[in-house]
Design a protein around this motif. Structure first.
Motif, PDB file in Angstrom:
ATOM      1  N   GLY A   1       0.695  -1.166  -0.015  1.00  0.00           N
ATOM      2  CA  GLY A   1       0.234  -0.131   0.100  1.00  0.00           C
ATOM      3  C   GLY A   1       0.932   1.142  -0.089  1.00  0.00           C
ATOM      4  N   LEU A   2       0.484   2.287  -0.815  1.00  0.00           N
ATOM      5  CA  LEU A   2       1.198   3.298  -0.788  1.00  0.00           C
ATOM      6  C   LEU A   2       0.274   4.605  -0.982  1.00  0.00           C
ATOM      7  CD1 LEU A   2       3.446   2.582  -3.984  1.00  0.00           C
ATOM      8  CD2 LEU A   2       4.312   2.685  -1.516  1.00  0.00           C
ATOM      9  N   SER A   3       0.819   5.800  -0.514  1.00  0.00           N
ATOM     10  CA  SER A   3      -0.044   7.040  -0.714  1.00  0.00           C
ATOM     11  C   SER A   3       0.891   7.827  -1.725  1.00  0.00           C
ATOM     12  CB  SER A   3       0.009   7.934   0.665  1.00  0.00           C
ATOM     13  OG  SER A   3       0.960   8.523   0.886  1.00  0.00           O
TER      14      SER A   3
ATOM     15  N   ASP B   1       4.557   8.349  -0.071  1.00  0.00           N
ATOM     16  CA  ASP B   1       5.376   7.329  -0.128  1.00  0.00           C
ATOM     17  C   ASP B   1       6.405   6.817  -1.275  1.00  0.00           C
ATOM     18  OD1 ASP B   1       4.577   6.328   2.499  1.00  0.00           O
ATOM     19  OD2 ASP B   1       2.646   6.225   1.344  1.00  0.00           O
TER      20      ASP B   1
END
Lengths: 266, 266
Positions: free
Chosen positions: A96-98, A101
């Motif tokens: 998972g990334l925003s 990141d």
């Protein structure tokens, strides 16, 4: 190698059973893929529990500082980690990334004109090297609709826009297909007839449908975005229901495909 | 190449100015590094705003389903992305992770004995390949205290334990130093005298200090964990205040170093 960029919204995320079913379809979807998600009604619900009511001006949602905290928590925390854990459970190595990141998506706080949208980002640049690194190492990036301005500010960002920008950025080096899952089975000839799906739209058909007023209001920005993505090198854009994604993966008619070349479908 | 694993807690995270100062120190800290963070009082504060009161049994905090949602939002969402965005702003390519992301930390829900701790994870395995991949690509992993059981369940997990497990897992192939930032400048000879820091503790000194009751209650598990990390190959463990981390990086006395070999300090 075709990279698939797949966007889901509240109509999948808000229903645990639908989400679980969708994630199994995603696991079987062939080739490297990237999932982009928004937040649905969950963010509004948590906001209201905290006494932060949705703020609207002229029908547009405003992201003030409290709302930004809430969407960061719900999108990048709760929803993102839930999706990642559920994908891991079915053998998919999701990460998972925003947009903050690995500096994945740099955006710019929207300028204040007639309306001050608050902490809303307009996308400037996508770090495709990071996406390539993850895909080459058999990881599936799961991206929440939060970006940053590289000056320490997180920004609430439209998930459709994130999916489009990722697809067009990757299209410079790769064959990319873009999939938008929404609450209709595709572009419909008759708004309330789910069986009246237009299977294929190219620029000629689009002009015709607009002239006949078959396509109007909400669908026009969606389709304009789709054609913009094609212009920037995306192979095709698919619009349909999440539960039909596996049919789309098999090349079966299951939604609307937006493409510039009629006889070059699959 | 020495990898530094650095853990911060609420006494840094809860104060924006302290956090900003700490992140600048981190940016200047030499060599590859990994940051592990807990959540401080922010999670309790948000929980209370949502009407989810901290649940305690025999003085131990219980993670029920609502509490798990809150810590996932606050740790993996709000705090993690805030730290990442702030590091990006000072030129550090940070990438935030929970233990579910890339299957970084697999844990097991703690068995129900006398107390049911709820959704709390005991760490089983760390995916060091993912950490190596990120470090080799000049990214700094920023890890929140949420793990998963690889069956779709997220689990609240002690941040000190995460830092220790990461350090000992990496120590199989690398030289690793472990830094615990807490609210005291080190192990103190006199509890209320911040200048009475014990600069170095090895096993002999530890036994002596315990016999003299200089070290007691809260410090014993911390030091037992530190010695356990040394046993598993960690080079040295440092305990001190976050604001003294840059002194520690320069090899200056600035906290307590726990090490097995007295004359092999730097």
């Amino acid at each position: 190698m075709t990279i698939s960029v797949i966007k889901i919204g509240g109509n999948v995320i808000d229903y645990p059973e639908k989400l679980a079913e969708f994630l199994v379809q995603l696991a079987h979807f062939p080739g490297p893929k990237i999932l982009v998600h928004g937040g649905g009604i969950m963010a509004s619900k948590f906001g209201e529990s905290l006494g932060v009511m949705p703020k609207m001006i002229d029908g547009r949602r405003i992201t003030d500082a409290d709302t930004l905290d809430i969407v960061t928590m719900v999108y990048a925390g709760l929803i993102n980690k839930d999706i990642v854990a559920k994908l891991q459970a079915i053998g998919i190595n999701a990460l998972g990334l925003s947009g903050a990141d690995g500096n994945l998506i740099r955006s710019k706080k929207r300028g204040v004109g007639k309306i001050d949208y608050g902490y809303v980002g307009d996308i400037q640049e996508v770090n495709t090297a990071l996406l390539s690194l993850l895909l080459e190492n058999d990881m599936i990036p799961v991206i929440s609709a939060i970006t940053h301005d590289q000056q320490g500010q997180l920004l609430n960002t439209n998930a459709d826009g994130i999916a489009s920008h990722i697809a067009t950025s990757l299209a410079k080096k790769h064959k990319v297909n873009l999939y938008f899952c929404f609450n209709k089975p595709g572009v419909l000839l008759e708004e309330h007839d789910d069986f009246s799906i237009v299977p294929l739209i190219n620029e000629d058909i689009y002009e015709e449908l607009k002239q006949e007023s078959v396509i109007h209001s909400g669908m026009i920005p969606k389709l304009d975005n789709a054609f913009a993505a094609l212009q920037m090198g995306v192979n095709h854009v698919w619009i349909g229901k999440a539960e039909n994604l596996s049919l789309a993966a098999k090349g079966k008619l299951s939604g609307t495909i937006i493409e510039n070349h009629r006889y070059d479908l699959y």
